[in-house]
Design an enzyme around this catalytic site. Sequence first.
Site, mmCIF file in Angstrom:
data_model
loop_
_atom_site.group_PDB
_atom_site.id
_atom_site.type_symbol
_atom_site.label_atom_id
_atom_site.label_comp_id
_atom_site.label_asym_id
_atom_site.label_seq_id
_atom_site.Cartn_x
_atom_site.Cartn_y
_atom_site.Cartn_z
ATOM 1 N N HIS A 39 1.294 -1.252 0.016
ATOM 2 C CA HIS A 39 -0.291 -0.322 0.143
ATOM 3 C C HIS A 39 1.516 1.445 -0.489
ATOM 4 C CE1 HIS A 39 1.290 -0.538 3.969
ATOM 5 N NE2 HIS A 39 1.292 0.941 4.771
ATOM 6 N N HIS A 83 5.714 6.878 -1.843
ATOM 7 C CA HIS A 83 6.243 5.945 -1.933
ATOM 8 C C HIS A 83 5.201 4.550 -1.691
ATOM 9 C CE1 HIS A 83 7.021 5.852 2.253
ATOM 10 N NE2 HIS A 83 7.261 4.527 1.884
#
Length: 183
Positions: free
Chosen positions: A40, A127
């Site tokens: 995630h 990220h």
Amino acid sequence: MRAFLAVFPPPEVQQAVHRQLAALRGGREPIAWVRRENLHLTLRFLGEVDEGTCAAAAAAARETAARHGAFEVVLGAPGAFPDARHARVLWLGLAGGALESRAIAASLEEALVARGFAPAEPPFTPHLTVGRPRARVDWTPRFAALPPLQAAFRVHELVLVESVLAPGGSRYAVRERFPLRGA
């Protein structure tokens, strides 16, 4: 409870990332790899919170989701924090959708601080965390050898997640979902 606000790629993208990173996982270094279903983009780590604080975070996420529309994310090149030579966190960057991710994270941060949360440290960097090395290894050569990742997905919701520490890695339980405007 430990909680965070995030964006989750769909299962087929999580699977593609997992397959793509097989080349990185081939070494003998001790690394805590993120399980496929846990991949995630963390928008905001909340840490240990009680039910009242969790409700305030949910209100901030609801407000933020109502202000932002759905958008595309394209996963990009690998990287590391603080850098590839001294990696403590391995990640994939965003080749597309970084601006939108930053805008949502900034709105979310503003809404959280307005509700009494301390400012995030460090500031948001878009990220997808893929692993946490347990030993210092220079990842530069493996990053350079990794074929380009071809994975994209549409972000249509923010998710409030409870992270339960368990042997073998964290388990995530979705507490609440917040659809983005028009999603």
